[in-house]
Design an enzyme around this catalytic site. Structure first.
Site, PDB file in Angstrom:
ATOM      1  N   GLU A 182       0.733  -9.510   9.584  1.00  0.00           N
ATOM      2  CA  GLU A 182      -0.395  -9.212   8.691  1.00  0.00           C
ATOM      3  C   GLU A 182      -0.668 -10.440   7.854  1.00  0.00           C
ATOM      4  O   GLU A 182       0.259 -11.126   7.413  1.00  0.00           O
ATOM      5  CB  GLU A 182      -0.081  -8.060   7.711  1.00  0.00           C
ATOM      6  CG  GLU A 182      -0.083  -6.690   8.293  1.00  0.00           C
ATOM      7  CD  GLU A 182       0.128  -5.596   7.242  1.00  0.00           C
ATOM      8  OE1 GLU A 182      -0.293  -5.782   6.079  1.00  0.00           O
ATOM      9  OE2 GLU A 182       0.719  -4.561   7.600  1.00  0.00           O
ATOM     10  N   GLU A 213       7.125  -3.082   6.465  1.00  0.00           N
ATOM     11  CA  GLU A 213       7.446  -3.404   5.066  1.00  0.00           C
ATOM     12  C   GLU A 213       8.445  -2.449   4.418  1.00  0.00           C
ATOM     13  O   GLU A 213       8.128  -1.741   3.448  1.00  0.00           O
ATOM     14  CB  GLU A 213       6.167  -3.467   4.233  1.00  0.00           C
ATOM     15  CG  GLU A 213       5.219  -4.564   4.689  1.00  0.00           C
ATOM     16  CD  GLU A 213       4.045  -4.795   3.752  1.00  0.00           C
ATOM     17  OE1 GLU A 213       3.846  -3.985   2.830  1.00  0.00           O
ATOM     18  OE2 GLU A 213       3.335  -5.794   3.937  1.00  0.00           O
TER      19      GLU A 213
END
Ligand code: BG6
Length: 494
Positions: free
Chosen positions: A396, A194
């Site tokens: 995720e 991220e």
């Protein structure tokens, strides 16, 4: 991904009023089977699980420093120190994952554990990761290894962190040492988790230490992380050619991709907000990892509006080497935006959008995040149509819930049917995207075993497995664990 396609991702009444899987999700789910070679696994990170924050030669990272300086900033004053006790319980956790039928999992190496202050290998840190990868292999689990999960070593932050070229170089050096150390053990490498989130949370939104609120600085950080990623990929390719990394190893990037939508009947300004917000969060990384460059329209608009990236001659050649072998998509929620009321915020910084609160949104009230499984379907088709050849996986996805202990059944087990429903709905959407040609290879659930969630600490529990903080981090499967095991083993979304 051009403007038109991005605009196509906006929600319309027709496609957002009801989930496409129809009124009986259970019946619909039975129709879906994921491909035989589709993998199921678990995602986690070093700083959120390992604990042992200052032993074995580990240096402080920003989470440790923030915990030391202001423990009250963390939910229930639970700082970074213990993770979920993984370093003491890793064998148990690996066995647990294998018993659920998972075949892969991800963690991250902590930069602050692997390297010493002078940038050489910390032998104790290296020994831990060698042991972990060996144990994972023995448990029959392929370990995906990420190099950075929001965990800047503090001494490097004090030298400028991601705003400094020196730190970009330091990351490239760290990546090289990690590749050399574990190159014959690891099959799946990732440079960053991220890379959009750290600039946002630390430098733009004022949420994470040091709580800065500066849009322009956040973009500079994002740019430097892009260079760091590309330098690591360059090194990976060089070492692989030289035979120092397994010839079958792959390298990728993991980002939180939030399909970006706006309201019905959008104005030009609403669509412009979609273009820029989606451009910075999604297209920036997708273009970098497939074409080795940043989206020119986004960079130009930033420049036109006074945000200049800290470029230097030679950077384009570096970025060109950022092309990866595959991609991880973390998906929790969509992004819904509209034209901003003002072009700048109260501090005079550029403002690209205001949030749009879609009236029909279903919200996970604990986390405040919208639950919108269709976003995963949209992302899958977006990749298929705009980045042909790019394989990906869900790196995720998960649901964090507060006060789960109040959901114990008569046997004292947490009965989390909402978690089953959440994952099932997302898997159905994913299966539909795969059926329609999106090359998604697997699914990692975030937080299989409850873990420490940054400033939220243990507020929202994600796990299929409970961690009992009152009983020395004891692990106990929740009711949902048996469901996950069945799906992972049969590939039928039951
Ligand atoms: C992702 C991160 O953003 O979401 C994880 O990669 C994080 O580190 C997860 O824990 C869930 O978010 P949160 O903030 O509820 O922990």
């Amino acid at each position: 991904m051009g403007d038109a396609q991005e605009a196509d991702l906006r929600g319309t009444e027709e496609d957002t009023q009801a989930p496409k899987q129809g009124g009986d999700p259970e019946a619909a789910a039975h129709r879906y089977v994921l491909p035989e070679d589709f993998f199921f696994g678990a995602a986690m990170s070093g700083p959120q699980t390992e604990g042992a924050w200052c032993v074995g030669g580990k240096l402080e990272n920003l989470w440790d420093t923030w915990s030391n300086e202001d423990l009250g900033a963390f939910y229930n004053r639970v700082g970074s120190y213990a993770g979920n006790d993984f370093m003491a319980r890793y064998r148990e956790d690996l066995a647990l994952m294998a018993s659920l039928g998972l075949t892969t999992w991800r963690t991250s190496i902590q930069w602050s554990r692997l390297l010493t202050l002078d940038g050489s290998i910390n032998p104790e840190g290296a020994a831990w990761y060698h042991e972990l990868f060996r144990a994972s292999h023995e448990a029959g689990l392929e370990c995906f290894v990420n190099l950075y999960h929001f965990d800047m070593p503090t001494y490097l932050f004090r030298r400028g962190g991601w705003e400094s070229r020196e730190v970009v170089e330091a990351y490239a050096h760290y990546a090289e040492l990690a590749f050399r150390e574990f190159g014959d053990e690891v099959l799946h490498w990732f440079t960053f988790n991220e890379p959009t989130v750290e600039p946002e949370m630390r430098y733009q939104e004022g949420v994470w230490y040091p709580k800065l609120r500066d849009f322009g600085r956040a973009r500079g950080v994002q740019y430097h992380i892009s260079l760091a990623h590309s330098l690591a990929v360059r090194t990976f390719r060089r070492l692989q050619q030289a035979g120092e990394i397994r010839s079958d190893a792959k390298i990728g990037l993991i980002n939180a991709f939030n399909p970006t939508y706006t309201k019905d009947d959008p104005s030009e300004a609403d669509l412009e907000a979609v273009r820029m917000v989606g451009g910075i969060n999604n297209r920036w990384w997708l273009d970098l990892v497939t074409a080795g460059k940043l989206p020119a329209d986004v960079v130009k608009t930033l420049e036109d509006r006074g945000v200049c990236l800290p470029t230097r001659p030679g950077d384009e050649e570096i970025l060109a080497e950022g092309v990866v072998d595959w991609l991880g998509c973390n998906y929790y929620q969509p992004r819904r935006v509209q034209a901003p009321q003002a072009a700048t915020d109260e501090r005079g910084h550029l403002r690209l959008s205001d949030d749009y609160h879609w009236p029909q949104a279903r919200i996970n009230k604990s986390r405040g995040w919208e639950i919108y499984p269709e976003g995963l379907y949209d992302f899958g088709l977006y990749i298929r149509d705009n980045y042909p050849g790019l394989t990906w996986f869900v790196s995720e996805n998960g649901m964090g819930v507060m006060h789960e202990e109040s959901n114990r059944d008569a046997e004292g087990v947490i009965a989390d049917s909402y978690r089953i429903e959440f994952v099932r709905d997302h898997l159905v959407c994913l299966a539909r995207a795969i059926e329609e040609g999106s090359p998604c290879l697997g699914y990692h659930y975030w937080g299989l075993i409850d873990n420490w969630s940054w400033a939220n600490a243990y507020k929202n529990r994600y796990g299929f497995v409970e961690v009992d903080l009152g009983a020395s981090y004891e692990r106990r499967p929740k009711r949902s664990a048996a469901w996950l095991a069945e799906v992972a083993q049969t590939h039928r979304i039951v």
